[in-house]
Design an enzyme around this catalytic site. Structure first.
Site, short mmCIF file in Angstrom:
data_model
loop_
_atom_site.label_atom_id
_atom_site.label_comp_id
_atom_site.label_asym_id
_atom_site.label_seq_id
_atom_site.Cartn_x
_atom_site.Cartn_y
_atom_site.Cartn_z
N LYS A 22 4.80 -3.25 -5.47
CA LYS A 22 5.72 -2.14 -5.74
C LYS A 22 7.03 -2.36 -5.00
CE LYS A 22 5.54 1.82 -3.25
NZ LYS A 22 6.83 2.16 -2.66
N ASN A 23 6.94 -2.72 -3.72
CA ASN A 23 8.16 -2.77 -2.90
C ASN A 23 9.01 -3.98 -3.18
OD1 ASN A 23 7.49 -0.34 -1.94
ND2 ASN A 23 6.64 -1.09 -0.01
N CYS A 116 9.11 8.96 0.03
CA CYS A 116 8.13 9.75 0.80
C CYS A 116 8.80 10.43 2.00
CB CYS A 116 7.02 8.84 1.30
SG CYS A 116 6.01 8.19 -0.04
N ARG A 121 14.75 8.95 7.42
CA ARG A 121 15.10 7.82 6.53
C ARG A 121 16.59 7.80 6.18
NH1 ARG A 121 10.45 6.94 2.13
NH2 ARG A 121 10.93 4.73 2.52
N ASP A 304 2.84 0.60 6.21
CA ASP A 304 2.27 1.14 4.96
C ASP A 304 0.75 1.05 4.93
OD1 ASP A 304 4.97 -0.10 2.84
OD2 ASP A 304 4.87 1.52 4.29
N ARG A 396 2.19 6.42 -7.62
CA ARG A 396 3.46 5.67 -7.50
C ARG A 396 3.20 4.24 -7.04
NH1 ARG A 396 7.20 7.74 -3.47
NH2 ARG A 396 8.31 5.93 -4.25
#
Ligand code: EPZ
Length: 417
Positions: A22-23, A116, A121, A304, A396
């Site tokens: 995903k990242n 999230c 952030r 993560d 997600r």
């Protein structure tokens, strides 16, 4: 709202194949906006973040097809347009359009990124770097606007090795005049994947994956292909589940080098694994021992995987000290683990997890993507039924989650109420 109904404590046997990261893919798709050519991205996971990015690309005039995990992108009619909050707020990675549209058009307009709620952030490192490269950056009513006549290569030092800022500066630097050096760059594998794609497009990037990345600007980039690397966080999550419930459970399609820190910690806890280059066979282990886990930047233990790992630590005999060091608010799953019977004392960004305790099925809620993963792990080992609400977060980042786990013996239902 979508929820999972999990009947816990079932042995898992067979094979789970891990999808593309995903990242990585959430950066590769926006990165294609550095050219009006055609790009093809292979091994694209079927996750909701990809769906949102496809919509954003089509909004910008791109023609996209997505079949059998292959994404084809034709940017012939790509235009720079303001990206509204209904798109940008869906995911953090929307900020990569600043780097790619800014790099190609010298202009970008995008509302605050989402992501999230695991901390403040901020994106100050991105913005300060863009300004050094020559952008005028204004912020009004929750929208960032970037403008420049010319992008110039610079030496750019990062106060913190930010993954997103490293990728964003790489994007703009590919078409800047002169050479850009990023010092104290992030070293995550996803950054190497993006650099590989950009170099396939004609960029000149060296050192991706190390703390110093050098980018020699080029005149233009052309269409190219790239394959998304395996998702080390998806793979690590299933490896943790296998360490608790596996009976010769095979986790395939991984890159074991990207999972070194987790493998090392699981071994310290007494987990037995058969490790191959692109797969691991794992068995549930009795008499797991307490281990300390402190998250950090790559190649340290990934933040993560911190949340799913904290559920694992409830099954380890003794006192495990867990410490999150990257985000200020990434322990919101802990209260739910304690309602399920876990014995945890937590304060600030630390927790002492005392095991081993038999968890009990409860109604719990995913507050963010990896908190959801933590509750999935807990529900899989709990006695009885666990209901995890708000699992849109989970969808997600975990492709075909219910299918992958039920195929190897889990009993999970996805309810859409
Ligand atoms: C990426 O986020 C990942 N997301 C995150 O994964 C991951 O946790 C993180 O890298 C660290 O590995 C994506 O790739 C889409 P950072 P990113 O910039 O790029 C602070 C998941 O669960 N910071 O390295 O946002 C920031 O507040 C997600 O898949 C600044 O202060 O990570 C955070 O505390 C969650 N200023 C820390 O650095 C900045 O300008 C790490 O952020 C940028 C970051």
């Amino acid at each position: 709202m979508k929820k999972l109904i999990i009947r816990g404590n079932r042995d898992l046997s067979g094979e789970i194949h891990i999808g593309g990261a995903k990242n990585s893919v959430v950066a590769l798709i926006p990165a294609s906006c550095l050219t009006k050519g055609k790009c093809v991205i292979h091994n694209v996971p079927d996750i909701s973040d990809v769906g949102i990015l496809i919509k954003m690309m089509e909004y910008l005039g791109s023609k996209i097809t997505y079949e059998n995990e292959v994404l084809t992108i034709d940017n012939k009619n790509l235009k720079v347009k303001p990206i509204p909050t209904e798109y940008s707020s869906c995911l953090r990675a929307s900020y990569y359009f600043m780097g790619s549209l800014g790099g190609l058009f010298h202009h970008a307009e995008i509302s605050y990124p989402g992501g999230c709620t695991i901390g403040a952030r901020p994106i100050d490192i991105h913005i300060n770097s863009f300004k050094k490269q020559g952008f005028k950056v204004t912020e009004k009513d929750g929208t960032y606007t970037l403008d420049t006549h010319k992008l110039k290569g610079q030496d750019i030092f990062f106060d913190f090795p930010s993954v997103g800022a490293t990728i964003n500066v790489m994007l703009t630097a590919t078409l800047a005049e002169g050479t850009t050096r990023i010092i104290n760059a992030a070293r995550e594998p996803e950054i190497q994947n993006v650099a590989e794609f950009l170099n396939n497009m004609g960029a000149d990037i060296q050192g991706a994956g190390t703390a110093e990345i050098i980018i020699h600007g080029v005149k233009e980039l052309h269409g190219a292909e790239v394959t998304v690397i395996p998702d080390r966080i998806e793979g690590g999550t299933y490896l943790i589940i296998g360490a608790l419930l596996g009976k010769n459970l095979k986790i395939s399609g991984i890159n074991r080098d990207h999972l070194f820190s987790l493998i090392s910690k699981l071994k310290d806890a007494g987990v037995s694994m058969k490790i191959n280059k692109d797969s691991i066979i794992v068995n549930k282990s009795k008499n797991l021992k307490a281990v300390n886990v402190k998250t950090s930047v790559y190649p340290g233990f990934p933040t993560d995987l911190g949340q799913p790992m904290s559920a694992f630590l409830t099954q380890c005999k003794g006192e495990s000290l867990f410490e999150e060091t990257i985000y200020e608010n990434r322990l919101r799953h802990i209260p739910y683990l304690t309602t399920m019977g876990a014995n945890i004392k937590s304060w600030d960004k630390k927790a002492v997890i005392i095991g081993n305790t038999q968890l009990k099925g409860r109604k719990v809620k995913a507050t963010d993507l990896r908190a959801g993963a933590s509750l999935l792990v807990a529900g899989m080992i709990a006695n009885g039924i666990t209901e995890v609400d708000n699992i849109e977060h989970l969808l997600r980042g975990y492709e075909n989650l219910v299918h992958k786990l039920n195929t190897v013996g889990a009993d999970i239902k996805l309810i859409d109420e």
